[in-house]
Design an enzyme around this catalytic site. Sequence first.
Site, mmCIF file in Angstrom:
data_model
loop_
_atom_site.group_PDB
_atom_site.id
_atom_site.type_symbol
_atom_site.label_atom_id
_atom_site.label_comp_id
_atom_site.label_asym_id
_atom_site.label_seq_id
_atom_site.Cartn_x
_atom_site.Cartn_y
_atom_site.Cartn_z
ATOM 1 N N ILE A 100 0.900 -1.128 -0.395
ATOM 2 C CA ILE A 100 0.252 -0.474 0.075
ATOM 3 C C ILE A 100 0.732 1.061 -0.029
ATOM 4 O O ILE A 100 2.010 1.720 0.853
ATOM 5 C CB ILE A 100 -0.820 -0.200 0.792
ATOM 6 N N SER A 101 0.726 1.863 -1.259
ATOM 7 C CA SER A 101 1.679 2.966 -0.924
ATOM 8 C C SER A 101 1.922 4.051 0.274
ATOM 9 O O SER A 101 0.603 4.336 0.932
ATOM 10 C CB SER A 101 1.533 4.117 -2.217
ATOM 11 N N GLN A 102 2.611 4.809 0.074
ATOM 12 C CA GLN A 102 2.691 5.910 1.691
ATOM 13 C C GLN A 102 1.653 7.288 1.395
ATOM 14 O O GLN A 102 0.717 7.471 0.485
ATOM 15 C CB GLN A 102 4.272 6.850 1.291
#
Length: 217
Positions: A66-68
Amino acid sequence: MQHTEAQSYKEEREAMVRSQIKARGINSEAVLEAMRKVPRHLFVPYNMREYAYTDRPLSIGFEQTISQPYIVAYMTEALGAKPGDKVLEIGTGSGYQAAVLAEMGLEVYSIEIIPKLAEMAQENLKNNGYDNVNVRCGNGYKGWPEEAPFDAIIITAAPESIPQTLVDQLKINGTMILPVGPVHSIQTLKKVVKKPKGIKQTTLLPVRFVPMIKSYH
């Protein structure tokens, strides 16, 4: 969930938006408000919840992440979609990016190639009341032709070049935001606007994403 725990997560979200997102120049009130509301900790594995609001990507299993938070906000703002727009997302993951788009009043169609992740995302989205997201398990390179054209397309995995099939499924003057480049080399986030006679590309910033794959076994 106990009230104190819910309050604690709410405060963490507020701090995340204030220090990681707004402080770095994200100005869209719709994006900021969506990220204040979506319970990011419910879109990561249980053992990662304590890190849900930290400034980094997190593993969600199956070699996916999950992207920052900042990257999610940046891509969402760059997409420029308005309430009621129809958006195609490639790479549902745990469903977090789709939830942010749904929170903004967009009609979301999302494709995930890994069956177990597609199931997890559907469950996460349903449990959190996001009924305006349609999730399909399949090859993102093929898009979702029967629902095309889309006002906007967001891709959360990196193809080596811009997929023409997806450009074809974009409305004229529609926007696509995607990372482009080989997995072990420099990737760049690009904004692609479809024009009547081709596309206009803008390079936004260097990024690192998992590769966009054509099949999963």
